[in-house]
Design an enzyme around this catalytic site. Structure first.
Site, short mmCIF file in Angstrom:
data_model
loop_
_atom_site.label_atom_id
_atom_site.label_comp_id
_atom_site.label_asym_id
_atom_site.label_seq_id
_atom_site.Cartn_x
_atom_site.Cartn_y
_atom_site.Cartn_z
CG ASP A 1 -2.08 0.94 1.10
OD1 ASP A 1 -2.29 1.48 -0.02
OD2 ASP A 1 -2.78 1.17 2.09
CG ASN B 1 2.08 1.37 -5.27
OD1 ASN B 1 2.98 1.19 -4.46
ND2 ASN B 1 1.59 0.43 -6.04
N GLY B 2 0.12 5.37 -4.52
CA GLY B 2 -0.47 6.64 -4.93
C GLY B 2 0.13 7.80 -4.15
CG HIS C 1 -0.18 1.98 -9.43
ND1 HIS C 1 -0.40 1.68 -8.11
CD2 HIS C 1 -1.26 2.71 -9.84
CE1 HIS C 1 -1.56 2.20 -7.73
NE2 HIS C 1 -2.10 2.83 -8.76
CB SER D 1 -8.74 -5.41 -2.73
OG SER D 1 -9.26 -4.12 -2.94
CG LEU E 1 9.31 -17.15 -3.94
CD1 LEU E 1 9.11 -17.20 -2.43
CD2 LEU E 1 9.83 -15.77 -4.34
NE ARG F 1 -2.89 -1.68 4.69
CZ ARG F 1 -4.13 -1.72 4.28
NH1 ARG F 1 -4.93 -2.63 4.76
NH2 ARG F 1 -4.59 -0.85 3.40
NE ARG G 1 -8.15 0.40 5.81
CZ ARG G 1 -8.14 1.74 5.97
NH1 ARG G 1 -8.46 2.26 7.14
NH2 ARG G 1 -7.82 2.55 4.98
CD GLU H 1 3.01 -13.29 15.78
OE1 GLU H 1 3.05 -12.15 16.26
OE2 GLU H 1 2.50 -14.27 16.38
C1 IPE Z 1 -1.41 0.17 -3.48
O1 IPE Z 1 -1.28 1.51 -3.59
C2 IPE Z 1 -1.70 -0.49 -4.79
C3 IPE Z 1 -3.12 -0.85 -4.95
C4 IPE Z 1 -3.99 -0.92 -4.01
C5 IPE Z 1 -3.58 -1.17 -6.30
P1 IPE Z 1 -2.51 2.53 -3.54
O2 IPE Z 1 -2.92 2.82 -4.94
O3 IPE Z 1 -3.61 2.06 -2.65
O4 IPE Z 1 -1.78 3.79 -2.91
P2 IPE Z 1 -2.37 4.91 -1.95
O5 IPE Z 1 -3.01 4.23 -0.77
O6 IPE Z 1 -3.35 5.70 -2.77
O7 IPE Z 1 -1.16 5.70 -1.54
MG MG Z 2 -4.08 2.45 -0.65
#
Ligand code: IPE
Ligand code: MG
Length: 253
Positions: free
Chosen positions: A31, A33-34, A48, A76, A143, A200, A206, A219
């Site tokens: 999580d 990337n954005g 991404h 997701s 792997l 995470r 979450r 864990e």
């Molecule tokens: C994670 O990065 C990649 C995906 C869920 C596809 P996000 O795109 O959720 O990045 P944020 O949370 O906006 O920073």
């Molecule tokens: Mg996100």
């Protein structure tokens, strides 16, 4: 944690380290990337792409540390509700990953499997996934890489139960005989051990509909680091944290 001369763990062997089961299955919710892109005035697809680049190093590190199972939650069921241009970018990033990394994975004895409801994915992406999944690994698989894409934990439980009932033809006596092992055998993750450690990134604490069944005794390691900045040093830090935990699995030890 036992280390060899180059500072990495001795890797996965049967038995225990510091009282904990060896880390066999590492699961990661990628999580941030954005936000990584926004912090640099870049567009979200750039984040991404940067995130994908980071996966390459992670895979190498898992092979080096002899962690046999790695599952990445990259997309997701709920992410599918993002705007069409974002979804398109995510598909493109996925195709780019397969194009760039597919043959390298196989060469390095890394198997590839996608779990999730990918029916709505573009045909070109579905074809690339099927081809890579069908590749034979020479000798031993180092792997097992699983990508959870258009995946959710609730979807997995629902499809497992539907699949199980279809198999039993729903005879009432069979329904009452359904047990945990049978449900596990029908989950999309069948064949994988439950994750030992979930990481995470991105600051949220979450599960976000990831492996709801399989994470029961995992864990959980949450970090504010945004996925593209998650380094191999931090991965090692998380693994050391894992080995410092006392895992009790609900019993008195
Ligand atoms: C994670 O990065 C990649 C995906 C869920 C596809 P996000 O795109 O959720 O990045 P944020 O949370 O906006 O920073
Ligand atoms: Mg996100």
């Amino acid at each position: 944690m036992a280390k060899n001369t180059d500072g990495y763990t001795d890797g996965y062997t049967d038995g225990y380290t510091d009282g904990n089961p060896k880390l066999a299955h590492l699961a990661i919710i990628l999580d941030g990337n954005g936000r990584w892109a926004k912090n640099r005035n870049l567009d979200r697809p750039s984040g991404h792409f940067k995130g994908i680049e980071n996966i390459e190093g992670l895979i190498k590190q898992c092979v080096k540390m002899q962690i046999p199972y790695l599952t990445l939650f990259v997309f997701s069921t709920e992410n599918a509700n993002r705007p069409p241009h974002e979804i398109k970018a995510l598909y493109e990033v996925f195709e780019y990953f397969i194009d760039q990394q597919g043959s390298i994975l196989i060469e390095h004895q890394v198997s590839f499997k996608v779990i999730g409801n990918i029916a709505a994915f573009p045909t070109s992406l579905k074809e690339k996934i099927a081809i890579l999944e069908g590749q034979q690994i020479r000798d031993v698989c180092k792997l097992h890489l699983t990508i959870a894409a258009h995946y959710s934990g609730r979807w997995d439980m629902l499809q497992a139960i539907q699949s199980l009932l279809a198999e039993t033809k729903v005879a009432p006596s069979l329904i009452s005989s359904v047990d945990f092992a049978q449900i596990e055998a029908h989950l999309a993750t069948r064949g994988l051990p439950d994750p030992d450690l979930l990481i995470r990134t991105g600051g949220e604490k979450r599960i976000s509909n990831f492996m709801l069944w399989q994470l029961a005794y995992t864990e959980l390691y949450f970090t504010d680091t945004l996925w593209p900045d998650f380094s191999q040093e931090e991965l090692i830090q998380a693994i050391e944290w894992y080995y410092s935990r006392e895992r009790k699995f609900g019993v008195i030890v």
